[in-house]
Motif scaffolding. Structure first.
Motif, PDB file in Angstrom:
ATOM      1  N   ARG A  38      77.976  -7.326 -33.533  1.00  0.00           N
ATOM      2  CA  ARG A  38      79.293  -7.769 -33.204  1.00  0.00           C
ATOM      3  C   ARG A  38      79.807  -6.737 -32.062  1.00  0.00           C
ATOM      4  NH1 ARG A  38      84.351  -8.521 -37.249  1.00  0.00           N
ATOM      5  NH2 ARG A  38      83.360 -10.641 -37.647  1.00  0.00           N
ATOM      6  N   PRO A  39      79.785  -7.085 -30.698  1.00  0.00           N
ATOM      7  CA  PRO A  39      80.663  -6.242 -29.710  1.00  0.00           C
ATOM      8  C   PRO A  39      82.066  -6.578 -29.807  1.00  0.00           C
ATOM      9  CG  PRO A  39      78.399  -7.085 -28.667  1.00  0.00           C
ATOM     10  CD  PRO A  39      78.803  -7.766 -30.075  1.00  0.00           C
ATOM     11  N   ILE A  40      82.880  -5.673 -30.313  1.00  0.00           N
ATOM     12  CA  ILE A  40      84.398  -5.886 -30.356  1.00  0.00           C
ATOM     13  C   ILE A  40      85.006  -5.485 -29.098  1.00  0.00           C
ATOM     14  CG2 ILE A  40      86.390  -5.567 -31.916  1.00  0.00           C
ATOM     15  CD1 ILE A  40      84.337  -5.030 -34.209  1.00  0.00           C
ATOM     16  N   HIS A  41      86.072  -5.977 -28.734  1.00  0.00           N
ATOM     17  CA  HIS A  41      86.987  -5.510 -27.750  1.00  0.00           C
ATOM     18  C   HIS A  41      88.555  -5.352 -28.396  1.00  0.00           C
ATOM     19  CE1 HIS A  41      89.847  -6.280 -23.965  1.00  0.00           C
ATOM     20  NE2 HIS A  41      89.511  -5.038 -24.069  1.00  0.00           N
ATOM     21  N   TYR A  42      88.994  -4.278 -28.487  1.00  0.00           N
ATOM     22  CA  TYR A  42      90.384  -4.175 -29.006  1.00  0.00           C
ATOM     23  C   TYR A  42      91.219  -4.000 -27.644  1.00  0.00           C
ATOM     24  CZ  TYR A  42      88.360  -2.753 -33.176  1.00  0.00           C
ATOM     25  OH  TYR A  42      87.551  -2.799 -34.538  1.00  0.00           O
ATOM     26  N   PRO A  43      91.965  -5.052 -26.908  1.00  0.00           N
ATOM     27  CA  PRO A  43      92.522  -4.968 -26.053  1.00  0.00           C
ATOM     28  C   PRO A  43      93.896  -3.986 -25.960  1.00  0.00           C
ATOM     29  CG  PRO A  43      92.211  -7.351 -26.583  1.00  0.00           C
ATOM     30  CD  PRO A  43      92.021  -6.389 -27.913  1.00  0.00           C
ATOM     31  N   PRO A  44      94.346  -3.618 -24.834  1.00  0.00           N
ATOM     32  CA  PRO A  44      95.527  -2.889 -24.724  1.00  0.00           C
ATOM     33  C   PRO A  44      96.633  -3.378 -25.583  1.00  0.00           C
ATOM     34  CG  PRO A  44      94.614  -2.959 -22.408  1.00  0.00           C
ATOM     35  CD  PRO A  44      93.932  -3.907 -23.628  1.00  0.00           C
ATOM     36  N   ILE A  45      97.468  -2.630 -26.089  1.00  0.00           N
ATOM     37  CA  ILE A  45      98.712  -3.217 -26.977  1.00  0.00           C
ATOM     38  C   ILE A  45      99.880  -3.269 -26.165  1.00  0.00           C
ATOM     39  CG2 ILE A  45     100.095  -2.580 -29.156  1.00  0.00           C
ATOM     40  CD1 ILE A  45      97.659  -1.147 -30.193  1.00  0.00           C
ATOM     41  N   THR A  46     100.362  -4.464 -25.973  1.00  0.00           N
ATOM     42  CA  THR A  46     101.362  -4.629 -25.028  1.00  0.00           C
ATOM     43  C   THR A  46     102.800  -4.717 -25.514  1.00  0.00           C
ATOM     44  OG1 THR A  46     101.026  -7.057 -25.334  1.00  0.00           O
ATOM     45  CG2 THR A  46      99.978  -6.069 -23.389  1.00  0.00           C
TER      46      THR A  46
ATOM     47  N   TRP B 281      98.613   2.954 -25.738  1.00  0.00           N
ATOM     48  CA  TRP B 281      98.455   1.544 -26.058  1.00  0.00           C
ATOM     49  C   TRP B 281      97.934   0.896 -24.710  1.00  0.00           C
ATOM     50  CZ3 TRP B 281     103.637  -0.459 -28.666  1.00  0.00           C
ATOM     51  CH2 TRP B 281     103.762  -0.143 -29.755  1.00  0.00           C
ATOM     52  N   GLY B 282      98.041   1.548 -23.513  1.00  0.00           N
ATOM     53  CA  GLY B 282      97.547   0.852 -22.412  1.00  0.00           C
ATOM     54  C   GLY B 282      95.967   0.752 -22.262  1.00  0.00           C
ATOM     55  N   THR B 283      95.230   1.281 -23.248  1.00  0.00           N
ATOM     56  CA  THR B 283      93.759   1.470 -23.149  1.00  0.00           C
ATOM     57  C   THR B 283      93.099   0.739 -23.984  1.00  0.00           C
ATOM     58  OG1 THR B 283      93.815   3.150 -24.898  1.00  0.00           O
ATOM     59  CG2 THR B 283      94.168   3.969 -22.452  1.00  0.00           C
TER      60      THR B 283
ATOM     61  N   VAL C  32      92.927   2.172 -37.030  1.00  0.00           N
ATOM     62  CA  VAL C  32      94.373   2.183 -36.663  1.00  0.00           C
ATOM     63  C   VAL C  32      94.622   2.187 -35.133  1.00  0.00           C
ATOM     64  CG1 VAL C  32      94.564   3.582 -38.665  1.00  0.00           C
ATOM     65  CG2 VAL C  32      94.250   4.917 -36.819  1.00  0.00           C
ATOM     66  N   ASN C  33      95.916   1.751 -34.840  1.00  0.00           N
ATOM     67  CA  ASN C  33      96.385   1.490 -33.415  1.00  0.00           C
ATOM     68  C   ASN C  33      96.456   2.995 -32.979  1.00  0.00           C
ATOM     69  OD1 ASN C  33      96.401  -1.070 -33.828  1.00  0.00           O
ATOM     70  ND2 ASN C  33      98.623  -1.088 -34.680  1.00  0.00           N
ATOM     71  N   PRO C  34      96.329   3.190 -31.808  1.00  0.00           N
ATOM     72  CA  PRO C  34      96.402   4.449 -31.216  1.00  0.00           C
ATOM     73  C   PRO C  34      97.849   4.954 -30.844  1.00  0.00           C
ATOM     74  CG  PRO C  34      95.840   2.895 -29.329  1.00  0.00           C
ATOM     75  CD  PRO C  34      95.977   2.221 -30.775  1.00  0.00           C
ATOM     76  N   PRO C  35      97.992   6.256 -30.706  1.00  0.00           N
ATOM     77  CA  PRO C  35      99.392   6.393 -30.393  1.00  0.00           C
ATOM     78  C   PRO C  35      99.702   5.710 -29.201  1.00  0.00           C
ATOM     79  CG  PRO C  35      97.869   8.526 -30.056  1.00  0.00           C
ATOM     80  CD  PRO C  35      97.128   7.384 -30.806  1.00  0.00           C
TER      81      PRO C  35
END
Length: 316
Positions: free
Chosen positions: A174-182, A261-263, A254-257
């Protein structure tokens, strides 16, 4: 610094009985304690890893309408594309902040299982995507086979106990992409706290912070692998089989600092599943007065079906 123990598969396959015994002891102790290890000496080449990341980044960068045509109805997300926010952890309503792809088993010499599993999905726009995915799948499956041989010895079983159960098993890459958090996520994280369903999970891409493991005291511990390591953990099927001797540990991403978020983040787990008729009945030599039988008898296939309903990937 990660608190997860490190082991080297080269010890197990070295042909040296002392090194082999050392590996069995180390991985057995880690899986009885925290349920995770960082493993080097696996069968993935640096070139193959680089090729896979290149291909999956190309796929997730395709236009949404192109990706959507690879989301196949009626198979519980078992092959092809699953769009952003569709999967959630057991007991949670909020969808995880991720999109992903599934490569499944390449069945050899078993028409019954070939008919049972959905076909792999070919991405027409990327000529190397499926070839690189298949090669990675095979190398991770080979790595997992040797890890399970070590665990069989640790559990007092024949070394090859798992071999026939995992040959043509229902494993998933399972390749997963966690997109940038907008925007501020309401209650969602990249992957909510969960245990894995399968026998063992081999994770590529656990470099840098994000993945956390819950220890026995209830603390969240950062799980960080070196660039040449895979993070490997016990799944619920192996925990059931071993009557909780080997621990399936709750973990999360977890979500990044906010400044990050833009990564995007990418991670690639390989979920090692057996064939569906493998019994997950607690092993007799893992049951005693202090450790009474903790789970009802069930097959791997029936257990997987139950859990896919819990995850929202199959409707009741």
């Amino acid at each position: 610094m990660s608190a997860i123990p490190s082991v080297d598969l080269k010890d197990f396959v070295s042909g040296d009985p002392k090194r082999k015994e050392k590996f069995v002891k180390e991985i057995g102790a880690a899986f009885e304690d925290i349920g995770f290890v960082a493993l080097s000496g696996h069968f993935l080449s640096d070139e193959l890893v680089e090729d896979l990341y290149t291909e999956i980044k190309k796929f997730f960068n395709l236009p949404q309408e192109t990706k959507d045509k690879y989301e196949i109805e009626g198979i519980g997300g078992q092959r092809g594309y699953t769009s952003f926010g569709k999967e959630h952890a057991k007991g949670k309503k909020e969808g995880d902040l991720k999109e992903f792809w599934h490569f499944g088993q390449y069945v050899e010499d078993n028409p019954k299982l070939e008919a049972e599993y959905p076909d792999n999905v070919t991405v027409e726009e990327l000529p190397d995507f499926n070839r690189v995915g298949k090669e990675t799948y095979k190398m991770l499956e080979k790595t997992a086979k040797y890890v399970l041989r070590a665990l069989a010895l640790h559990l007092g079983l024949e070394e090859t106990y798992f071999d026939d159960y995992i040959k043509n098993g229902n494993s998933i890459l399972r390749p997963i992409h966690y997109p940038p958090i907008t925007e501020e996520p309401k209650n969602a994280v990249r992957a909510a706290a969960h245990g894995d369903i399968n026998l063992i999970t081999l994770l590529m891409g656990a470099h840098g912070k994000g993945l956390q493991v819950k220890d026995h005291q209830g603390n969240w511990v950062d799980a960080i692998a070196q660039p040449d390591q895979l993070m490997i953990n016990v799944g619920d099927m192996l925990s059931r089989l071993s009557n909780n001797k080997l621990k399936s540990t709750i973990h999360q991403v977890v979500n990044p600092p906010k400044e990050l978020w833009g990564t995007s983040r990418y991670s690639i787990p390989f979920f090692m599943h057996p064939i569906s008729d493998m019994p997950l009945n607690c092993l007799e030599n893992c049951i005693d007065e202090e450790h009474p039988k903790a789970f009802a008898n069930i097959t791997a296939g029936a257990y997987l079906h139950e859990r896919l309903i819990d995850l929202g990937l199959i409707k009741k």
